[in-house]
Enzyme design. Structure first.
Site, PDB file in Angstrom:
ATOM      1  N   ASP A 146      10.352  62.559  47.542  1.00  0.00           N
ATOM      2  CA  ASP A 146      11.351  62.082  47.045  1.00  0.00           C
ATOM      3  C   ASP A 146      12.428  62.900  47.174  1.00  0.00           C
ATOM      4  O   ASP A 146      12.204  64.210  46.883  1.00  0.00           O
ATOM      5  CB  ASP A 146      11.561  61.527  45.968  1.00  0.00           C
ATOM      6  CG  ASP A 146      12.693  60.603  45.656  1.00  0.00           C
ATOM      7  OD1 ASP A 146      13.208  60.189  46.704  1.00  0.00           O
ATOM      8  OD2 ASP A 146      13.195  60.214  44.623  1.00  0.00           O
ATOM      9  N   ASN A 151      12.230  50.208  51.467  1.00  0.00           N
ATOM     10  CA  ASN A 151      13.116  51.131  52.014  1.00  0.00           C
ATOM     11  C   ASN A 151      13.668  50.507  53.187  1.00  0.00           C
ATOM     12  O   ASN A 151      14.605  50.928  53.728  1.00  0.00           O
ATOM     13  CB  ASN A 151      12.253  52.347  52.386  1.00  0.00           C
ATOM     14  CG  ASN A 151      12.094  53.343  51.601  1.00  0.00           C
ATOM     15  OD1 ASN A 151      10.901  53.968  51.387  1.00  0.00           O
ATOM     16  ND2 ASN A 151      12.933  53.346  50.271  1.00  0.00           N
TER      17      ASN A 151
HETATM   18  C1  IPE Z   1      10.098  56.228  46.883  1.00  0.00           C
HETATM   19  O1  IPE Z   1      11.233  57.094  46.841  1.00  0.00           O
HETATM   20  C2  IPE Z   1       9.643  55.915  48.235  1.00  0.00           C
HETATM   21  C3  IPE Z   1       9.187  57.018  49.133  1.00  0.00           C
HETATM   22  C4  IPE Z   1       9.201  58.351  48.814  1.00  0.00           C
HETATM   23  C5  IPE Z   1       8.814  56.676  50.417  1.00  0.00           C
HETATM   24  P1  IPE Z   1      12.729  55.944  46.827  1.00  0.00           P
HETATM   25  O2  IPE Z   1      13.848  56.923  47.089  1.00  0.00           O
HETATM   26  O3  IPE Z   1      12.814  54.855  47.796  1.00  0.00           O
HETATM   27  O4  IPE Z   1      12.631  55.307  45.519  1.00  0.00           O
HETATM   28  P2  IPE Z   1      13.659  54.960  44.264  1.00  0.00           P
HETATM   29  O5  IPE Z   1      14.778  54.301  45.163  1.00  0.00           O
HETATM   30  O6  IPE Z   1      14.381  56.171  43.722  1.00  0.00           O
HETATM   31  O7  IPE Z   1      12.879  54.392  43.243  1.00  0.00           O
HETATM   32  C1  IPE Z   2      12.393  60.169  50.381  1.00  0.00           C
HETATM   33  O1  IPE Z   2      13.518  60.642  50.032  1.00  0.00           O
HETATM   34  C2  IPE Z   2      12.097  59.913  51.761  1.00  0.00           C
HETATM   35  C3  IPE Z   2      12.034  58.136  51.829  1.00  0.00           C
HETATM   36  C4  IPE Z   2      12.264  57.401  51.136  1.00  0.00           C
HETATM   37  C5  IPE Z   2      11.997  57.787  53.233  1.00  0.00           C
HETATM   38  P1  IPE Z   2      15.001  59.694  49.973  1.00  0.00           P
HETATM   39  O2  IPE Z   2      15.663  59.407  51.529  1.00  0.00           O
HETATM   40  O3  IPE Z   2      14.600  58.760  49.132  1.00  0.00           O
HETATM   41  O4  IPE Z   2      15.884  60.864  49.436  1.00  0.00           O
HETATM   42  P2  IPE Z   2      16.986  60.604  48.331  1.00  0.00           P
HETATM   43  O5  IPE Z   2      16.160  60.272  47.133  1.00  0.00           O
HETATM   44  O6  IPE Z   2      18.007  59.464  48.708  1.00  0.00           O
HETATM   45  O7  IPE Z   2      17.703  61.891  47.844  1.00  0.00           O
HETATM   46 MG    MG Z   3      14.888  58.430  47.035  1.00  0.00          MG
END
Ligand code: IPE
Ligand code: IPE
Ligand code: MG
Length: 251
Positions: free
Chosen positions: A30, A78
């Site tokens: 993340d 997502n």
């Molecule tokens: C979890 O991260 C999903 C992945 C890393 C693929 P998210 O960014 O989607 O989760 P939340 O929204 O912070 O819970």
């Molecule tokens: C994790 O990074 C990757 C995916 C969920 C695909 P994020 O895209 O959630 O990055 P933040 O949490 O918005 O910084």
């Molecule tokens: Mg994230």
């Protein structure tokens, strides 16, 4: 996968006990978006950099003798992101798979994808099928990528499959136990993770491996995923080795 071919094979850091390493590490990768934003870059640049981090972590698992790595690449939630970001990610997954497959075969990595794969773009599904087939005999590292994965969705599909077997008489309702249930999960060929790492500071599971996490040790670091390097992984493993895993018992 895996870092540049010229990267040296690194020994396990001497302060880690090779007999107490986690056998299976799961990672919620993340913070890509925040990492990019902090640098004045578009979010997608964070995802791009995140691929390099993953390559190095996979290489590190191989070098240090950690047999299974499972990463969360795209959740069932997502899809709710802006269309351009979702499309970018789908294209990125496909490009990376195409580019890295030969090296994964050479490095004896077995790749699996878990999640509701049938909802992914057809061209990505083809690359996924090819990569799983071409690496199925490999035994160095079991590398699992959760894509269009949701822990609740996984549990519901397992229930549906079991209910169907009961309905057709293939299975007695009383024969349903934890072991049978596990055999209907996407991860049925893997042990449960020993260590869950989440980067970028959030203290939540975000629908990842809900069943499998029952006794995982959880480690959260404020480091964003693109900056999660070997030293950061080393720190996570040191922390893991200090844990007292009681599994509900007393010492
Ligand atoms: C979890 O991260 C999903 C992945 C890393 C693929 P998210 O960014 O989607 O989760 P939340 O929204 O912070 O819970
Ligand atoms: C994790 O990074 C990757 C995916 C969920 C695909 P994020 O895209 O959630 O990055 P933040 O949490 O918005 O910084
Ligand atoms: Mg994230």
């Amino acid at each position: 996968m895996i870092v540049k071919p010229s990267a040296p094979l690194e020994q396990l850091p001497s302060d880690l006990d090779c007999d107490r390493l986690p056998q299976h590490v799961a990672v919620i990768m993340d913070g890509n978006g925040r990492w990019a934003k902090e640098r004045g870059l578009p979010r997608i640049m964070g995802h791009r950099r995140g691929v390099d981090t993953l390559k190095d972590l996979l290489r590190c698992c191989k070098d240090w003798g950690i047999g299974a790595l499972t990463v969360y690449a795209f959740s069932t939630e997502n899809w709710g992101r802006p269309m351009e970001e979702v499309q970018f990610l789908m294209t990125l997954f496909e490009q990376v798979l195409r580019r890295e497959l030969a090296e994964m075969i050479a490095e004896k990595v077995r790749i699996r994808f878990v999640g509701n794969l049938t909802a992914l773009p057809a061209s990505l599904q083809r690359e996924i099928a090819r990569s799983m087939e071409d690496t199925q005999e490999n035994k160095e590292v079991q590398f699992t990528v959760a894509t269009n994965y949701g822990g609740r969705q996984e549990i519901v599909q397992a229930c549906r499959a079991i209910a169907h077997k009961v309905k057709t008489g293939e299975l007695e309702a009383d024969a349903i136990d934890e072991a049978l249930f596990e055999r209907h999960l996407y991860t049925h060929e893997l042990s449960s993770p020993d260590l869950l790492i989440r980067t970028s500071g959030e203290m939540r599971i975000s629908n990842f491996l809900l069943w499998q996490m029952a006794y995982a040790e959880i480690y959260v670091t404020s480091i964003g995923w693109p900056d999660f390097d070997r030293e950061a992984f080393h720190q996570a493993l040191l922390d893991y080795q200090k844990r007292d895993r009681r599994f509900g018992k007393v010492r």
